[in-house]
Write a protein that holds these residues in place. Structure first.
Motif, PDB file in Angstrom:
ATOM      1  N   GLU A  39       0.881  -1.137   0.035  1.00 59.99           N
ATOM      2  CA  GLU A  39      -0.026  -0.033  -0.014  1.00 59.99           C
ATOM      3  C   GLU A  39       0.854   1.214  -0.031  1.00 59.99           C
ATOM      4  O   GLU A  39       0.311   2.308  -0.020  1.00 59.99           O
ATOM      5  N   LYS A  40       2.199   1.293   0.222  1.00 59.20           N
ATOM      6  CA  LYS A  40       2.911   2.308   0.331  1.00 59.20           C
ATOM      7  C   LYS A  40       4.108   2.074  -0.685  1.00 59.20           C
ATOM      8  O   LYS A  40       4.637   1.070  -0.959  1.00 59.20           O
ATOM      9  N   PRO A  41       4.133   3.306  -1.527  1.00 65.51           N
ATOM     10  CA  PRO A  41       5.671   3.351  -2.347  1.00 65.51           C
ATOM     11  C   PRO A  41       6.782   3.157  -1.514  1.00 65.51           C
ATOM     12  O   PRO A  41       6.925   3.536  -0.562  1.00 65.51           O
ATOM     13  N   SER A  42       7.557   2.565  -2.251  1.00 65.31           N
ATOM     14  CA  SER A  42       9.028   2.432  -1.415  1.00 65.31           C
ATOM     15  C   SER A  42      10.046   3.521  -2.341  1.00 65.31           C
ATOM     16  O   SER A  42      10.596   3.292  -3.341  1.00 65.31           O
ATOM     17  N   ASP A  43      10.445   4.206  -1.427  1.00 62.22           N
ATOM     18  CA  ASP A  43      11.425   5.327  -1.728  1.00 62.22           C
ATOM     19  C   ASP A  43      12.719   4.960  -1.105  1.00 62.22           C
ATOM     20  O   ASP A  43      12.793   5.273   0.224  1.00 62.22           O
ATOM     21  N   VAL A  44      13.404   4.023  -1.847  1.00 66.92           N
ATOM     22  CA  VAL A  44      14.648   3.711  -0.986  1.00 66.92           C
ATOM     23  C   VAL A  44      15.695   4.698  -0.549  1.00 66.92           C
ATOM     24  O   VAL A  44      16.187   4.464   0.268  1.00 66.92           O
ATOM     25  N   THR A  45      15.948   5.725  -1.357  1.00 67.01           N
ATOM     26  CA  THR A  45      16.830   6.644  -1.041  1.00 67.01           C
ATOM     27  C   THR A  45      16.349   7.416   0.266  1.00 67.01           C
ATOM     28  O   THR A  45      17.049   7.665   1.313  1.00 67.01           O
ATOM     29  N   ASP A  46      14.981   7.626   0.435  1.00 67.01           N
ATOM     30  CA  ASP A  46      14.317   8.423   1.638  1.00 67.01           C
ATOM     31  C   ASP A  46      14.540   7.257   2.705  1.00 67.01           C
ATOM     32  O   ASP A  46      14.953   7.824   3.948  1.00 67.01           O
ATOM     33  N   PHE A  47      14.273   6.083   2.846  1.00 63.93           N
ATOM     34  CA  PHE A  47      14.462   4.913   3.877  1.00 63.93           C
ATOM     35  C   PHE A  47      15.857   4.970   4.195  1.00 63.93           C
ATOM     36  O   PHE A  47      16.062   4.931   5.493  1.00 63.93           O
ATOM     37  N   SER A  75      25.180   6.041  -0.887  1.00 67.73           N
ATOM     38  CA  SER A  75      24.402   5.703  -2.185  1.00 67.73           C
ATOM     39  C   SER A  75      24.629   4.185  -2.549  1.00 67.73           C
ATOM     40  O   SER A  75      23.795   3.578  -3.327  1.00 67.73           O
ATOM     41  N   ALA A  76      25.749   3.516  -1.970  1.00 70.90           N
ATOM     42  CA  ALA A  76      26.065   2.058  -2.228  1.00 70.90           C
ATOM     43  C   ALA A  76      24.814   1.192  -1.379  1.00 70.90           C
ATOM     44  O   ALA A  76      24.429   0.153  -2.099  1.00 70.90           O
ATOM     45  N   MET A  77      24.473   2.036  -0.235  1.00 67.16           N
ATOM     46  CA  MET A  77      23.165   1.240   0.459  1.00 67.16           C
ATOM     47  C   MET A  77      21.831   1.379  -0.273  1.00 67.16           C
ATOM     48  O   MET A  77      21.063   0.291  -0.320  1.00 67.16           O
ATOM     49  N   VAL A  78      21.626   2.430  -0.957  1.00 70.02           N
ATOM     50  CA  VAL A  78      20.450   2.538  -1.789  1.00 70.02           C
ATOM     51  C   VAL A  78      20.486   1.621  -2.763  1.00 70.02           C
ATOM     52  O   VAL A  78      19.405   0.876  -3.241  1.00 70.02           O
ATOM     53  N   ASP A  79      21.649   1.276  -3.387  1.00 74.17           N
ATOM     54  CA  ASP A  79      21.892   0.473  -4.650  1.00 74.17           C
ATOM     55  C   ASP A  79      21.538  -1.035  -4.069  1.00 74.17           C
ATOM     56  O   ASP A  79      20.746  -1.784  -4.883  1.00 74.17           O
ATOM     57  N   PHE A  80      22.098  -1.266  -2.881  1.00 76.60           N
ATOM     58  CA  PHE A  80      22.163  -2.607  -2.417  1.00 76.60           C
ATOM     59  C   PHE A  80      20.494  -2.835  -1.906  1.00 76.60           C
ATOM     60  O   PHE A  80      20.116  -3.977  -2.188  1.00 76.60           O
ATOM     61  N   LEU A  81      20.003  -2.095  -1.406  1.00 81.05           N
ATOM     62  CA  LEU A  81      18.437  -2.451  -1.155  1.00 81.05           C
ATOM     63  C   LEU A  81      17.504  -2.275  -2.491  1.00 81.05           C
ATOM     64  O   LEU A  81      16.543  -2.888  -2.239  1.00 81.05           O
ATOM     65  N   THR A  82      18.089  -1.445  -3.302  1.00 80.93           N
ATOM     66  CA  THR A  82      17.206  -1.533  -4.270  1.00 80.93           C
ATOM     67  C   THR A  82      17.263  -2.913  -5.150  1.00 80.93           C
ATOM     68  O   THR A  82      16.133  -3.439  -5.760  1.00 80.93           O
ATOM     69  N   GLU A  83      18.502  -3.482  -5.190  1.00 84.03           N
ATOM     70  CA  GLU A  83      18.512  -4.650  -5.897  1.00 84.03           C
ATOM     71  C   GLU A  83      17.994  -5.746  -4.873  1.00 84.03           C
ATOM     72  O   GLU A  83      17.133  -6.724  -5.494  1.00 84.03           O
ATOM     73  N   HIS A  84      18.147  -5.790  -3.504  1.00 81.87           N
ATOM     74  CA  HIS A  84      17.274  -6.545  -2.687  1.00 81.87           C
ATOM     75  C   HIS A  84      15.850  -6.681  -3.213  1.00 81.87           C
ATOM     76  O   HIS A  84      15.189  -7.708  -3.224  1.00 81.87           O
TER      77      HIS A  84
END
Length: 169
Positions: A39-47, A75-84
């Motif tokens: 129900e909620k959009p995933s904004d990985v950068t904000d997270f 930035s690497a954490m954003v990439d890692f979680l986006t891939e997850h």
């Protein structure tokens, strides 16, 4: 009397810090769970900004063979979680047995985690221990480092997924 008041304020501050770190960990777990947040959009950068320090060091497995990956920085954490999120069809991280030690604006903690999960190649049960450091920033407590020590990674046969649905509230 003022000495007792000062000690009481110190004890309350300690309890508040411990609870803020526990809430931070639960926000992290909810953010990495997949399929539950329909129900909620995933904004990985904000997270990542709400949960981790900019200089975070994160060490975690990336496959069923136990290959560990070291991720450093925002930035690497954003990439890692986006891939997850891309490769994980379903996961729910269940944490407990927390031990947290405070030292001013820094803290150390460990948590046990059990994760049932599934991806395009099958499903698994995963058990590990997180060993983490935390830092109080101007925006609140953040995870400064996190390393997972895997105890169990058991592939299972494919699961039957239930259709996603909205809240019953």
């Amino acid at each position: 009397m003022s000495g007792n008041l000062g000690r009481l304020e110190e004890r309350i501050g300690r309890l508040e810090a411990l609870e803020e770190i526990r809430q931070l960990k639960h926000v992290y777990q909810d953010g990495v769970d997949t399929r539950w947040n329909t129900e909620k959009p995933s904004d990985v950068t904000d997270f990542v900004g709400r949960v981790f320090t900019d200089d975070v060091v994160f060490i975690a497995p990336t496959d069923d063979e136990g290959t560990m990956t070291r991720v450093e920085g925002h930035s690497a954490m954003v990439d890692f979680l986006t891939e997850h999120h891309r490769r994980s069809v379903f996961s729910i991280h269940i944490v407990g047995n927390d031990i947290i030690e405070l030292n001013g604006d820094e803290a150390w903690g460990q948590w046990s985690v059990l994760v049932p999960g599934a991806g395009p190649d099958g499903s698994l049960w995963y058990a590990a221990r997180y060993v983490e450091t935390y830092r109080r920033t101007a925006l609140g407590w953040r995870i400064a480092s996190s390393e997972q020590f895997v105890a169990l990674n058991t592939p299972t046969s494919p699961w039957r997924f239930m259709p996603a649905r909205g809240s019953l509230r």
